[in-house]
Design a protein around this motif. Structure first.
Motif, mmCIF file in Angstrom:
data_model
loop_
_atom_site.group_PDB
_atom_site.id
_atom_site.type_symbol
_atom_site.label_atom_id
_atom_site.label_comp_id
_atom_site.label_asym_id
_atom_site.label_seq_id
_atom_site.Cartn_x
_atom_site.Cartn_y
_atom_site.Cartn_z
ATOM 1 N N LEU A 1 0.982 -1.029 0.133
ATOM 2 C CA LEU A 1 -0.097 0.133 -0.054
ATOM 3 C C LEU A 1 0.911 1.246 -0.133
ATOM 4 C CD1 LEU A 1 -2.758 1.270 0.109
ATOM 5 C CD2 LEU A 1 -2.721 1.059 2.850
ATOM 6 N N ARG A 2 1.925 1.192 0.799
ATOM 7 C CA ARG A 2 2.846 2.391 0.894
ATOM 8 C C ARG A 2 3.484 2.620 -0.423
ATOM 9 N NH1 ARG A 2 4.166 0.063 5.788
ATOM 10 N NH2 ARG A 2 5.982 -0.775 4.915
ATOM 11 N N TRP A 3 3.801 1.313 -1.144
ATOM 12 C CA TRP A 3 4.501 1.586 -2.407
ATOM 13 C C TRP A 3 3.378 2.393 -3.335
ATOM 14 C CZ3 TRP A 3 6.435 -4.215 -3.097
ATOM 15 C CH2 TRP A 3 7.590 -4.389 -2.561
ATOM 16 N N LEU A 4 2.299 2.138 -3.409
ATOM 17 C CA LEU A 4 1.052 2.552 -4.281
ATOM 18 C C LEU A 4 0.902 3.946 -3.953
ATOM 19 C CD1 LEU A 4 -1.721 -0.011 -4.566
ATOM 20 C CD2 LEU A 4 -0.210 0.748 -6.531
ATOM 21 N N LEU A 5 1.087 4.349 -2.569
ATOM 22 C CA LEU A 5 0.727 5.876 -2.460
ATOM 23 C C LEU A 5 1.882 6.594 -2.744
ATOM 24 C CD1 LEU A 5 -1.025 5.296 1.261
ATOM 25 C CD2 LEU A 5 -1.997 5.858 -0.763
ATOM 26 N N ASP A 6 3.035 5.847 -2.969
ATOM 27 C CA ASP A 6 4.145 6.660 -3.451
ATOM 28 C C ASP A 6 4.425 6.576 -4.804
ATOM 29 O OD1 ASP A 6 5.077 7.361 -0.939
ATOM 30 O OD2 ASP A 6 6.371 5.797 -0.593
ATOM 31 N N GLY A 7 3.383 6.133 -5.715
ATOM 32 C CA GLY A 7 3.393 6.183 -6.994
ATOM 33 C C GLY A 7 4.244 4.775 -7.716
ATOM 34 N N LEU A 8 4.445 3.749 -7.047
ATOM 35 C CA LEU A 8 5.419 2.566 -7.259
ATOM 36 C C LEU A 8 4.476 1.553 -7.744
ATOM 37 C CD1 LEU A 8 8.131 2.919 -4.449
ATOM 38 C CD2 LEU A 8 8.259 3.631 -6.733
ATOM 39 N N SER A 9 4.714 0.659 -8.299
ATOM 40 C CA SER A 9 4.198 -0.515 -8.773
ATOM 41 C C SER A 9 4.263 -1.549 -7.658
ATOM 42 C CB SER A 9 4.176 -1.165 -9.959
ATOM 43 O OG SER A 9 5.374 -2.068 -9.752
ATOM 44 N N LEU A 10 3.259 -2.662 -7.677
ATOM 45 C CA LEU A 10 3.164 -3.630 -6.455
ATOM 46 C C LEU A 10 4.364 -4.512 -6.726
ATOM 47 C CD1 LEU A 10 -0.647 -4.374 -6.169
ATOM 48 C CD2 LEU A 10 0.709 -3.089 -4.674
ATOM 49 N N GLN A 11 4.897 -4.736 -7.877
ATOM 50 C CA GLN A 11 5.933 -5.580 -8.189
ATOM 51 C C GLN A 11 7.263 -4.899 -8.183
ATOM 52 O OE1 GLN A 11 3.352 -5.264 -10.143
ATOM 53 N NE2 GLN A 11 2.406 -6.958 -9.420
ATOM 54 N N GLN A 12 7.845 -4.688 -7.024
ATOM 55 C CA GLN A 12 9.170 -4.045 -6.901
ATOM 56 C C GLN A 12 10.018 -4.956 -6.822
ATOM 57 O OE1 GLN A 12 9.961 -0.592 -6.558
ATOM 58 N NE2 GLN A 12 7.630 -0.633 -7.329
ATOM 59 N N ARG A 13 10.805 -5.427 -7.697
ATOM 60 C CA ARG A 13 11.836 -6.618 -7.793
ATOM 61 C C ARG A 13 13.171 -6.288 -7.096
ATOM 62 N NH1 ARG A 13 8.568 -6.694 -12.067
ATOM 63 N NH2 ARG A 13 8.098 -8.731 -12.907
ATOM 64 N N GLN A 14 13.184 -5.052 -6.924
ATOM 65 C CA GLN A 14 14.480 -4.610 -6.186
ATOM 66 C C GLN A 14 14.163 -4.551 -4.716
ATOM 67 O OE1 GLN A 14 13.231 -2.563 -8.581
ATOM 68 N NE2 GLN A 14 14.571 -3.320 -10.057
ATOM 69 N N ALA A 15 13.188 -4.620 -4.205
ATOM 70 C CA ALA A 15 12.787 -4.701 -2.615
ATOM 71 C C ALA A 15 13.453 -5.951 -2.019
ATOM 72 C CB ALA A 15 11.248 -4.556 -2.496
ATOM 73 N N HIS A 16 13.740 -5.728 -0.752
ATOM 74 C CA HIS A 16 14.150 -6.828 0.276
ATOM 75 C C HIS A 16 12.889 -7.637 0.371
ATOM 76 C CE1 HIS A 16 18.318 -5.488 0.350
ATOM 77 N NE2 HIS A 16 17.704 -4.359 0.847
ATOM 78 N N LEU A 17 13.171 -8.969 0.322
ATOM 79 C CA LEU A 17 11.910 -10.117 0.701
ATOM 80 C C LEU A 17 11.778 -9.909 2.348
ATOM 81 C CD1 LEU A 17 12.862 -12.877 -1.568
ATOM 82 C CD2 LEU A 17 11.081 -11.177 -2.046
ATOM 83 N N GLN A 18 10.732 -10.242 2.753
ATOM 84 C CA GLN A 18 10.503 -10.265 4.125
ATOM 85 C C GLN A 18 11.253 -11.252 4.787
ATOM 86 O OE1 GLN A 18 6.425 -9.935 5.317
ATOM 87 N NE2 GLN A 18 6.872 -10.766 7.524
#
Length: 118
Positions: free
Chosen positions: A94-111
């Motif tokens: 949700l924070r990604w969406l609110l910041d204009g990013l897509s849900l598929q952030q391939r560079q993001a660290h996995l939980q």
């Protein structure tokens, strides 16, 4: 400054929503279209056709919150509607969406669900 209350579940209405609807209209969508309880602690997120406005409906103890966000430039990276049901996402997404990013952030660290320090 007021901020969103974190919720255990976040539901996206992937299909276009008429944002002239207010609390009662959006709660009816949650209940009738998604077969979910609008009085739960979840957040329900809706977006308009132009993808530049969204509303978040959330029940909090004795009343509803209705958050409204309008972009002056650009659009939200809203996912394509695959069905009429609500799509479950995380608070992080949700924070990604609110910041204009897509849900598929391939560079993001996995939980990481660590249980102990090594």
């Amino acid at each position: 400054m007021l901020s969103l209350h974190p919720a255990p579940q976040v539901y996206l209405a992937c299909r276009v929503t008429d944002l002239r609807k207010s609390i009662d209209g959006l709660a009816a969508v949650v209940q009738e279209q998604f077969q979910l309880n609008p009085f739960s602690t979840a957040q329900f997120v809706f977006c308009n056709r132009q993808r530049n406005k969204l509303k978040i409906l959330q029940w909090d103890h004795a009343s509803f919150w209705l958050y409204y966000r309008r972009l002056e430039q650009g659009t939200f990276a809203w996912p394509k509607a695959e069905s009429a049901s609500a799509h479950v996402i995380s608070q992080r997404e949700l924070r990604w969406l609110l910041d204009g990013l897509s849900l598929q952030q391939r560079q993001a660290h996995l939980q990481v669900n660590a249980r102990q320090v090594i």
